[in-house]
Write a protein that holds these residues in place. Sequence first.
Motif, mmCIF file in Angstrom:
data_model
loop_
_atom_site.group_PDB
_atom_site.id
_atom_site.type_symbol
_atom_site.label_atom_id
_atom_site.label_comp_id
_atom_site.label_asym_id
_atom_site.label_seq_id
_atom_site.Cartn_x
_atom_site.Cartn_y
_atom_site.Cartn_z
ATOM 1 N N ARG A 146 0.894 -1.302 -0.100
ATOM 2 C CA ARG A 146 0.048 0.100 0.005
ATOM 3 C C ARG A 146 0.765 1.209 -0.011
ATOM 4 N N VAL A 147 1.934 1.233 0.880
ATOM 5 C CA VAL A 147 2.785 2.543 0.638
ATOM 6 C C VAL A 147 3.333 2.738 -0.615
ATOM 7 N N SER A 148 3.693 1.706 -1.390
ATOM 8 C CA SER A 148 4.286 1.388 -2.769
ATOM 9 C C SER A 148 3.217 2.406 -3.692
ATOM 10 N N ASP A 149 2.066 1.925 -3.523
ATOM 11 C CA ASP A 149 0.735 2.357 -4.404
ATOM 12 C C ASP A 149 0.551 3.792 -3.895
ATOM 13 N N LEU A 150 0.596 4.382 -2.764
ATOM 14 C CA LEU A 150 0.555 5.657 -2.378
ATOM 15 C C LEU A 150 1.713 6.617 -2.980
ATOM 16 N N VAL A 151 3.136 6.033 -2.796
ATOM 17 C CA VAL A 151 4.051 6.744 -3.741
ATOM 18 C C VAL A 151 3.866 6.888 -4.970
ATOM 19 N N LYS A 152 3.336 5.839 -5.723
ATOM 20 C CA LYS A 152 3.173 5.819 -7.303
ATOM 21 C C LYS A 152 2.041 6.984 -7.382
ATOM 22 N N ALA A 153 0.897 7.133 -6.612
ATOM 23 C CA ALA A 153 -0.186 8.048 -6.781
ATOM 24 C C ALA A 153 0.271 9.457 -6.583
ATOM 25 N N ALA A 154 1.429 9.946 -5.656
ATOM 26 C CA ALA A 154 1.914 11.046 -5.292
ATOM 27 C C ALA A 154 2.638 11.591 -6.634
ATOM 28 N N LEU A 155 3.331 10.489 -7.128
ATOM 29 C CA LEU A 155 4.211 10.954 -8.087
ATOM 30 C C LEU A 155 3.988 11.042 -9.516
ATOM 31 N N ALA A 156 2.391 10.590 -9.629
ATOM 32 C CA ALA A 156 2.027 10.750 -11.203
ATOM 33 C C ALA A 156 1.476 11.906 -11.309
#
Length: 156
Positions: A146-156
């Motif tokens: 979930r951390v990884s998913d949140l980081v991806k969303a923040a960088l998109a």
Amino acid sequence: MADSLVKAESPLLQEILADIKAAMKAHDSVTLEVLRTLHSDIKNVAINAKKDVTDDIVLDVLAKSIKQRNESIEMLRKGGREENAQEEEKTLAVYQKYLPKQLSEDEVKALIEEIKAQVGAQGPKDMGKIMKELTPKTKGRFDGRRVSDLVKAALA
């Protein structure tokens, strides 16, 4: 013999050992079995790594065990074996007692933004920079996927 190879420098391990003694005195066979298995897993990881037991090792073993239990519960429920799933949930509850305070999704998002500003991350190619800083702060306190998913969303 194996105990002499592994020094228990972990306050978390000391708490687990104290709870093993308490479970023995209380004749709580379920908790005792779960804690003995956990203790054995921790010792095996430390021996194989040729390291002393630290809280990091204990948290790694707990995280791995919790992940396995969650997967087992899911599979048992899909297979219609509710009674077995409930047994796994009891084990899971014992394991979760030793985890540090869990972070909320909003707290993780705030950490991501803070680290993003610190490292000057611009886009998806900078995900590794953020994860390197973020992982130690969220380890055992929030689901890594979930951390990884949140980081991806923040960088998109």
